[in-house]
Scaffold this active site. Structure first.
Site, short mmCIF file in Angstrom:
data_model
loop_
_atom_site.label_atom_id
_atom_site.label_comp_id
_atom_site.label_asym_id
_atom_site.label_seq_id
_atom_site.Cartn_x
_atom_site.Cartn_y
_atom_site.Cartn_z
N HIS A 96 0.83 -1.21 0.00
CA HIS A 96 0.00 0.00 0.00
C HIS A 96 0.87 1.26 0.00
O HIS A 96 0.89 1.97 -0.98
CB HIS A 96 -1.00 0.03 1.15
CG HIS A 96 -1.90 -1.14 1.21
ND1 HIS A 96 -2.71 -1.53 0.16
CD2 HIS A 96 -2.12 -2.06 2.20
CE1 HIS A 96 -3.39 -2.61 0.49
NE2 HIS A 96 -3.06 -2.96 1.72
N ASP B 258 -5.40 -8.48 -2.78
CA ASP B 258 -5.62 -8.12 -1.38
C ASP B 258 -6.87 -8.78 -0.80
O ASP B 258 -6.88 -9.98 -0.52
CB ASP B 258 -5.66 -6.61 -1.24
CG ASP B 258 -5.52 -6.13 0.21
OD1 ASP B 258 -5.48 -6.97 1.12
OD2 ASP B 258 -5.44 -4.91 0.43
#
Length: 464
Positions: free
Chosen positions: A280, A331
């Site tokens: 991220h 994810d």
């Protein structure tokens, strides 16, 4: 039980594949003939004629790596899209995720992972980095085999055929400064000695897969103290992945704890290098961007999940201009679509800067080709493997459907531009992983069996 045996460790007959146009490491080529043996590309010729017995393909590209997955979350996809009384955020989503996680038994966990993995293969992902943090029984007690849940991930990879980079997660604290874990986290928690045992059992679990890679994942700076982080790194020489700077609240808490931002702290206090994947890294400053680039680390971006959770936008344009390395991951697996991850990565930047073709550098550079090439190489680095169609590399090959409306009358880079920006499902026709064909005409060869197991498991989990 697995749906098929792992590949034989012995010699396998050479298979020949002829591709009309293929994306090689050096660019597009016509008349590409591959010799596949023991899961790898043993030989590669260009400008070749097809021979009798060759498997003949139209458009061939390498399989992409999915560098960040929580496979079990596929089972809760779409079930968190209802707002709360005081609004919704990543943190309220996380509480719902913990409640789902506590209903999972080993069998249901494996069935959900199998479903996620066949969907990844159907989307053109041929290896997954499984950021695996569900280790213990629902009451927090250890299973008789500390690697029970890691073995279930390995079994799901075996039965689906996807390549696996297993990243067991160390999680010890609820917040910065070594805060005690909360009750919802009991299935995740280890001390350093227990985690060392987990790594040993995880290595045994993935050994039968042949080409699996073992890394480790300090969950985040919230979940690990500086001393624990230092103790973890010598335990494994594989890739190191960590969640970092995903949420503004995390940045604020890190500043309150250390006086530094999360990426700033990590670069100053940890030996970040090309082994590392910073997942991220959404909320970073220009000097942190430059620091990541200088260390050669990969940033793991998950645009679909980051949009779904409202994380924010990573400064990808600045990172790209600095020469940063990146890959994409699914994810939370709310939607598994390799092309959509790349499309949304570019579109997020277009919306932010109000421009077009933002990330690809230079006049005449294809955005689709730039996104695909960089995501391919970044994921390979982060997952500890080779990538691309080249001699000696794994035989991970995706055939695109030349009859798909978005790909008609396209050549070269226009194929990738159209795949990423103009195709909406159905563009992946066939997929080989490690030399075995796993997807035929858009469907995984074991889709029906896996879907049945998944349906039964999910009914039990959601009715519990």
């Amino acid at each position: 039980m697995p749906l098929q045996s792992p590949p034989s460790a012995g010699h396998t007959p050479t298979q020949y594949v002829w591709i009309d146009q293929a994306l090689l490491a050096q660019g597009w080529a016509r008349g590409v003939r591959l010799a596949l043996a023991d899961g790898r590309i043993a030989d590669l010729q260009t400008g070749a004629l097809a021979q009798p017995g060759d498997v003949r393909l139209g458009i061939g590209v390498p399989g992409l790596g999915n560098l960040h997955s929580h496979a079990f979350q596929r089972g809760m996809a779409g079930l968190t899209e209802v707002g709360g009384r005081s609004g919704d955020s990543f943190w309220s989503w996380r509480e719902l995720m913990y409640r789902f996680l506590h209903r999972l038994a080993p069998d249901s966990f494996q069935a959900i992972a199998e479903q996620a993995y066949i969907e990844m293969l159907e989307a053109g992902f041929t290896r997954v980095g499984e950021f695996h943090y569900l280790h213990h029984a629902p009451d927090g007690s250890a299973y008789a085999d500390p690697g029970e849940m890691a073995a279930r991930i390995a079994a799901a990879a075996q039965s689906s055929g996807i390549g696996l980079t297993l990243l067991p997660v160390f999680y010890a604290h609820a917040d910065f400064g070594g805060a005690a874990p909360n009750p919802a986290q009991v299935r995740l928690i280890h001390d350093v000695d227990g985690f060392a045992r987990l790594l040993e059992h995880s290595a045994r679990a993935i050994a039968p897969l042949g080409d699996a890679v073992l890394g480790l994942a300090p969950h985040s700076l919230r979940a690990v103290t500086p001393d624990e982080l230092s103790a973890l790194l010598p335990l494994c020489d594989g890739p190191v992945h960590i969640h970092i700077a995903e949420q503004t609240r995390e940045v604020e808490a890190c500043l309150a704890w250390s006086g530094q931002r999360p990426v700033q702290w990590l670069l100053e206090h940890a030996p970040v290098d090309a082994r590392w994947c910073l997942v991220h890294a959404t909320h970073v400053q220009p000097e942190e961007v430059q620091g990541i680039v200088a260390r050669g680390a990969v940033v793991g971006l998950c645009p679909i999940t980051e949009a779904n959770l409202g994380d924010g936008l990573f400064p990808m344009r600045d990172f790209a201009q600095a020469g940063g390395r990146f890959g994409v991951g699914s994810d939370s697996n709310v939607l598994i679509d390799a092309a959509e991850e790349l499309r949304l990565l570019e579109y997020g930047q277009r919306l932010h800067v109000r421009g077009r073709n933002v990330l690809a550098q230079g006049e005449g550079v294809s955005s689709g080709r730039w996104l695909f090439d960089n995501a391919l190489q970044g994921a390979a680095q982060a997952l500890g493997v080779q990538a691309g169609l080249r001699t000696g590399a794994p035989a991970d090959l995706v055939e695109l459907d030349a009859t798909h409306p978005a790909l008609r009358a396209r050549q070269g880079d226009a194929l990738l531009d159209s795949l990423i920006f103009a195709a909406r499902g159905g563009a992946v026709r066939n997929v080989w992983r490690n030399g075995r064909q796993l997807v035929r005409d858009g469907r995984h060869v074991h889709r029906e069996q896996v879907a049945q197991r998944y349906a039964q498991a999910l009914a039990g989990v959601l009715d519990a």
